[in-house]
Design a protein around this motif. Structure first.
Motif, PDB file in Angstrom:
ATOM      1  N   ALA A   1      44.925  42.921  41.029  1.00 48.70           N
ATOM      2  CA  ALA A   1      44.714  42.068  39.852  1.00 48.70           C
ATOM      3  C   ALA A   1      45.642  40.852  39.855  1.00 48.70           C
ATOM      4  CB  ALA A   1      44.900  42.885  38.588  1.00 48.70           C
ATOM      5  N   ASP A   2      46.869  41.014  40.367  1.00 51.48           N
ATOM      6  CA  ASP A   2      47.851  39.928  40.319  1.00 51.48           C
ATOM      7  C   ASP A   2      47.472  38.757  41.223  1.00 51.48           C
ATOM      8  OD1 ASP A   2      49.311  41.453  38.594  1.00 51.48           O
ATOM      9  OD2 ASP A   2      50.743  42.178  40.106  1.00 51.48           O
ATOM     10  N   ILE A   3      46.607  38.993  42.209  1.00 53.33           N
ATOM     11  CA  ILE A   3      46.249  37.944  43.165  1.00 53.33           C
ATOM     12  C   ILE A   3      45.153  37.041  42.616  1.00 53.33           C
ATOM     13  CG2 ILE A   3      45.198  37.527  45.433  1.00 53.33           C
ATOM     14  CD1 ILE A   3      46.632  39.880  46.530  1.00 53.33           C
TER      15      ILE A   3
ATOM     16  N   LEU B   1      41.433  38.054  27.737  1.00 54.42           N
ATOM     17  CA  LEU B   1      41.420  36.743  28.399  1.00 54.42           C
ATOM     18  C   LEU B   1      42.689  35.965  28.087  1.00 54.42           C
ATOM     19  CD1 LEU B   1      39.690  34.721  30.077  1.00 54.42           C
ATOM     20  CD2 LEU B   1      38.875  33.809  27.898  1.00 54.42           C
ATOM     21  N   ILE B   2      43.096  35.970  26.812  1.00 53.04           N
ATOM     22  CA  ILE B   2      44.322  35.268  26.404  1.00 53.04           C
ATOM     23  C   ILE B   2      45.526  35.868  27.123  1.00 53.04           C
ATOM     24  CG2 ILE B   2      45.850  34.766  24.470  1.00 53.04           C
ATOM     25  CD1 ILE B   2      43.249  33.155  24.470  1.00 53.04           C
TER      26      ILE B   2
ATOM     27  N   ALA C   1      49.781  35.611  31.319  1.00 49.57           N
ATOM     28  CA  ALA C   1      50.356  36.270  32.491  1.00 49.57           C
ATOM     29  C   ALA C   1      50.488  35.308  33.673  1.00 49.57           C
ATOM     30  CB  ALA C   1      49.504  37.475  32.890  1.00 49.57           C
ATOM     31  N   GLN C   2      49.601  34.291  33.727  1.00 49.25           N
ATOM     32  CA  GLN C   2      49.661  33.330  34.830  1.00 49.25           C
ATOM     33  C   GLN C   2      50.335  32.020  34.418  1.00 49.25           C
ATOM     34  OE1 GLN C   2      46.106  32.881  37.126  1.00 49.25           O
ATOM     35  NE2 GLN C   2      45.845  35.067  37.405  1.00 49.25           N
TER      36      GLN C   2
END
Length: 434
Positions: free
Chosen positions: A329-331, A371-372, A377-378
């Motif tokens: 997920a982090d990628i 989504l928010i 997170a990014q």
């Protein structure tokens, strides 16, 4: 020219007017030939010097190569001519004379370096092989559109000037828009999601994208063509099905309708439509197979991006198109949905050709709160994307989609060495003209 006849349509025992470029002149003494070229092929114009008007002969034989000429005359059968017929001219008109020194040889007998060809793209496209690439590109896009329509997708056109970048970062091209800062769009991603959230449901677009990438390699561009799909009530599995069908349709269209062009590129015998279904490897399976090849100095571990050498090793191992699924997920970008039963895994997928990545896609996060959280997170400010996030308050269906790099698809299809071969007028870090 209403009375013009294409060279391929010239029939014996009729009088025609043909027009095109002077491909070459063959002077054999008492007889000479002008080879005229148009989009359909070439035809031989015969000059019998002793039997013709001197001015007519001089006009035809003194025209420099690549001059544009119009010739009217009788078509006669001649088995020794390249196309089995020739024209005996009654009149020759030079419509536009070319310089005697050309920057490259359009006959292809003398090869030119790629920068020279790109600097003189019009001349380059007079080469049979050069023209073939873009005839195939046109057919590839036509076939892709038909494949999208077959799954009930509607073609859309989204803005290329935007207030915020799709993915943020340093790959944005800033512009001044009536005193305000704006950007060239990196992707139609957010807009195609908004339309998929309407009653239209399934959409596609074939259009330009802009990325200020620092890469200066044979497979990167700063302006590229993206072939995009987004479908409401689709999950990532269905999106991959559509992706596979579009890629196969593109190959099938080229195989069926571009035999001459494939021949000009020496691909007629080797060109084949990819076998289906494409294998679907999880990210974990992909890194295990790469590690097993021994191609890398260090073993890949969970969370690593796949290096170019690893992709090549895996591509050689698989031997054809394949998907990589279930990425960490982090990628993946903020709008990619995670698996409900494992938030460390995303629904993101890539379609790979043995040479390179072609497609990035996945199921999108349709729940506003999640989504928010993805934005934050990014490191992105959700308020900067209010035009996008507010629609998720009003009933956004589950949806999934993907994007193909059009030039990469063509590059791999035709075994081109440089992606710039697949673009009429490429834009990279050095090239802004023509």
């Amino acid at each position: 020219m209403d009375d013009r006849t294409y060279t391929a349509d010239a029939t014996p025992d009729e009088t025609v007017t043909v027009a095109g470029w002077v491909h070459e002149i063959r002077d054999l003494g008492g007889i000479a030939f002008l080879i005229l070229r148009d989009k359909t092929g070439r035809i031989q114009i015969k000059f019998e010097k002793e039997e013709m008007d001197d001015e007519l002969v001089e006009t035809g034989l003194d025209a420099p190569r690549e001059s544009v000429v119009s010739v009217t005359g009788a078509v006669e059968e001649e088995p020794r001519a390249p196309t089995g017929v020739e024209v005996t001219p009654d009149s020759v008109e030079v419509l536009s004379a070319a310089d005697t020194e050309l920057p490259l040889d359009p006959t292809g007998k003398v090869e030119a370096e790629l920068p020279t060809r790109l600097d003189n793209r019009t001349l380059d496209l007079r080469r049979e092989a050069g023209q073939a690439i873009f005839e195939i590109r046109s057919e590839m896009q036509r076939a892709a559109r038909e494949a999208f329509r077959a799954v009930d997708a509607t073609e859309i056109n989204t803005p290329k000037i935007v207030a915020t970048g799709t993915e943020g970062g340093t790959e944005l091209f800033p512009i001044t828009y009536f005193g305000r800062e704006a950007f060239m769009n990196q992707s139609p991603q957010l807009f195609k999601q908004l339309v998929a959230g309407s009653n239209v449901e399934r959409v596609f677009e074939i259009g330009p994208i802009f990325r200020a990438e620092e890469h200066n390699t044979p497979r990167h561009l700063n302006e590229a063509t993206s072939i995009d799909f987004e479908g409401a009530f689709c999950d990532h599995h269905e999106a991959m099905d559509v992706c596979e069908s579009v890629v196969v349709a593109a190959y099938e269209g080229v195989a069926e309708n571009c035999t001459e062009e494939l021949g000009a590129l020496d691909l007629a015998e080797d060109f084949s439509v990819p076998e289906t279904p494409f294998p679907r490897l999880t990210y974990e399976e992909a890194i295990e197979r790469i590690n097993a090849t021994g191609a890398l100095d260090e073993q890949l571990v969970w969370g690593d991006d796949l290096p170019t050498e690893g992709e090549k090793a895996l591509g050689d191992d698989v031997g054809g198109h394949y998907f990589i699924t279930d990425w960490p997920a982090d990628i993946k970008p903020f709008y990619i949905m995670d698996h409900d039963d494992d938030e460390t895994l995303s629904t993101g997928f890539d379609l790979m050709h043995p040479r390179m990545e072609l497609v990035s896609g996945g199921q999108r996060e349709h729940r506003r709160e999640q989504l928010i959280e993805g934005f934050e997170a990014q490191g992105l400010d959700p308020e900067a994307f209010e035009y996008y996030t507010k629609i998720f308050r009003y009933g956004m269906p589950p949806h999934a989609g993907w994007a193909i790099g059009g030039e990469r698809l063509l590059m791999t299809m035709l075994e081109l060495d440089n992606i710039r071969e697949a673009v009429l007028f490429p834009r990279d870090r050095q090239r802004l003209s023509p």
